[in-house]
Scaffold this active site. Structure first.
Site, PDB file in Angstrom:
ATOM      1  N   GLU A  69       0.198  -1.286   5.756  1.00 46.52           N
ATOM      2  CA  GLU A  69       1.253  -0.748   6.616  1.00 46.52           C
ATOM      3  C   GLU A  69       1.061   0.736   6.863  1.00 46.52           C
ATOM      4  OE1 GLU A  69       5.026   1.066   7.872  1.00 46.52           O
ATOM      5  OE2 GLU A  69       3.895   1.499   6.038  1.00 46.52           O
ATOM      6  N   ASP A 107       0.823  -1.201   0.000  1.00 44.67           N
ATOM      7  CA  ASP A 107       0.000   0.000   0.000  1.00 44.67           C
ATOM      8  C   ASP A 107       0.862   1.257   0.000  1.00 44.67           C
ATOM      9  OD1 ASP A 107       0.846  -0.738   2.622  1.00 44.67           O
ATOM     10  OD2 ASP A 107      -0.669   0.567   3.518  1.00 44.67           O
TER      11      ASP A 107
END
Length: 430
Positions: free
Chosen positions: A148, A83
């Site tokens: 994350e 991400d």
């Protein structure tokens, strides 16, 4: 050694991953599936058997194990997140998801540094080994994770809590925020992370008596909260020198020809930036909420504070927050993650140093502690010691910390190739 095809693949894979929009807006809003499917396909082509797992639809994680040549050696986890933080296209010179390579050899796009470039290095290394018929000594577990950039709820936390078996035998792990070039005093310094401050995101609340804004308000929630926020913002936290930071300052001081001075880092030049935020706890007020109309005194007021805690600093942090908030303001942890520390005299750290020196003999790898945090915090729950090592060669005008999460994020193509060579060497010799 990474072959010529791998040096091309690392660039192509970084471009491809950037072009897959995996923006994480927090609150559960994200979609890593496209990037996860891409990584899984590349690993499968290398003969691995990737496992894709999700806590929620589209929040995909990929894990694959490559058996090493020494069954008695502990396994090594290599993890990267898929991400990225949001990017406003109007603020950028180029489309943040274009993966454009300009005439200067710069690859542009959100995630180029944080951390799709590292993801691409992991894929390129695994495929290079398959072509060459080589295997590392230690078994390697590759993990490409979701979420994350938010809470890790759909990524590393989910993996650690629900799929610990995928990481069986792993004792150490490497991931982002280390091994990049930092320029100071004409030297190329490569900080390798061996610690992280803990995350302590706080919610502060104050309660008072609601009333008319035109009348005296001695029990005003806004005033109580504002006073506490001002005290927190003005607080000078004392020095708390951890072993990793002590090692970092000592080595940096030696490089700059000065004596270590933890209270005055000016002798370290630009390199002071690597350690100044990790010498103490910190707390920064970031959000204020109160009221709904100018002539109404509200009953409640609320604030958020971004706290960070050095290893061993939890008790001091909590006692200080009690004192600064006082009796009129309550505080609680909205999100908390542990500080981390790792040995800088381990064989693994020595292998990281050696890999950097092999490809930049005049470079200076040094330990440091991250001011923020990574997925290593979640994997530490499985007993995995975490290091930050996503090698990258950067020119003097670049700032790793400025470009990660920043506008116009980009990376030199040759910097990616350097990173692949270094990572490949480390993984084969760790």
């Amino acid at each position: 050694m990474a072959d010529g095809r791998a040096l091309e693949e690392v660039v192509a894979f970084t471009r491809d991953l950037i072009r897959i929009d995996t923006t994480n807006r927090g609150g559960g809003e994200g979609n890593e599936r496209g990037a996860a499917e891409y990584a899984a396909a590349k690993l499968a082509e290398a003969g691995l058997e990737p496992v894709v797992v999700e806590k929620a639809p589209n929040r995909s994680n990929v894990v694959a194990r490559l058996e090493g040549t020494d069954p008695s050696a502990p396994a090594l986890l290599v993890h990267g997140h898929l991400d990225v933080v949001p990017a406003e296209a109007a603020d950028w010179t180029v489309d943040p998801f274009s993966g454009e390579i300009d005439d200067d050899g710069m690859l542009w796009g959100r995630g180029a540094i944080d951390m799709k470039g590292m993801d691409a290095m992991m894929l390129a290394a695994a495929r290079s080994w398959a072509r060459e018929g080589v295997r590392p000594r230690r078994s390697i577990v590759f993990a490409f994770v979701a979420d994350e950039e938010a809470s890790a709820e759909y990524g590393s936390r989910f993996l650690a809590e629900q799929h610990a078996d995928l990481f069986a035998g792993c004792t150490e792990g490497v991931s982002e925020s280390g091994g990049f070039t930092f320029h100071s005093g004409g030297m190329r310094i490569y900080p390798i992370a061996a610690g992280e401050r803990g995350t302590a995101w706080l919610e502060l609340t104050a309660r008072g008596r609601a009333g008319h804004g035109s009348k005296k308000s001695p029990d005003n929630a806004v005033v109580k909260l504002a006073a506490a926020v001002a005290r927190i913002g003005a607080h000078e936290w004392p020095l708390r020198v951890t072993p990793v930071v002590e090692a970092a300052v000592t080595e940096l001081a030696a490089l700059h020809g000065v004596e270590p001075d933890f209270a005055d880092l000016s002798g370290l030049g630009e390199a002071a930036q690597l350690v100044e935020a990790t010498l103490r706890n910190s707390a920064n007020p970031t959000v204020l909420e109160a009221g709904y109309k100018v002539n109404v005194v509200p009953e409640h007021a609320r604030a958020e504070v971004d706290g960070r805690v050095v290893p061993g600093g939890d008790a001091e942090f909590e006692a200080t927050m009690d004192e600064l908030c006082g009796p009129d303001v309550a505080w609680r942890y909205a999100h908390r993650d542990r500080p981390l520390t790792a040995p800088v005299d381990s064989p693994t750290f020595a292998a990281m140093r050696a890999a950097v020196k092999k490809y930049d003999p005049e470079g200076h790898p040094v330990p440091f502690c991250m001011s923020g945090g990574t997925d290593a915090k979640q994997f530490s729950r499985l007993g995995i010691t975490g290091y930050g090592f996503s090698p990258l060669a950067l020119p003097p005008e670049f700032g790793y910390g400025k470009l990660a999460h920043g506008v116009d994020e980009r990376v030199p193509v040759e910097g990616l190739r350097f990173g692949l060579r270094v990572l490949d060497d480390f993984l084969l010799n760790a």
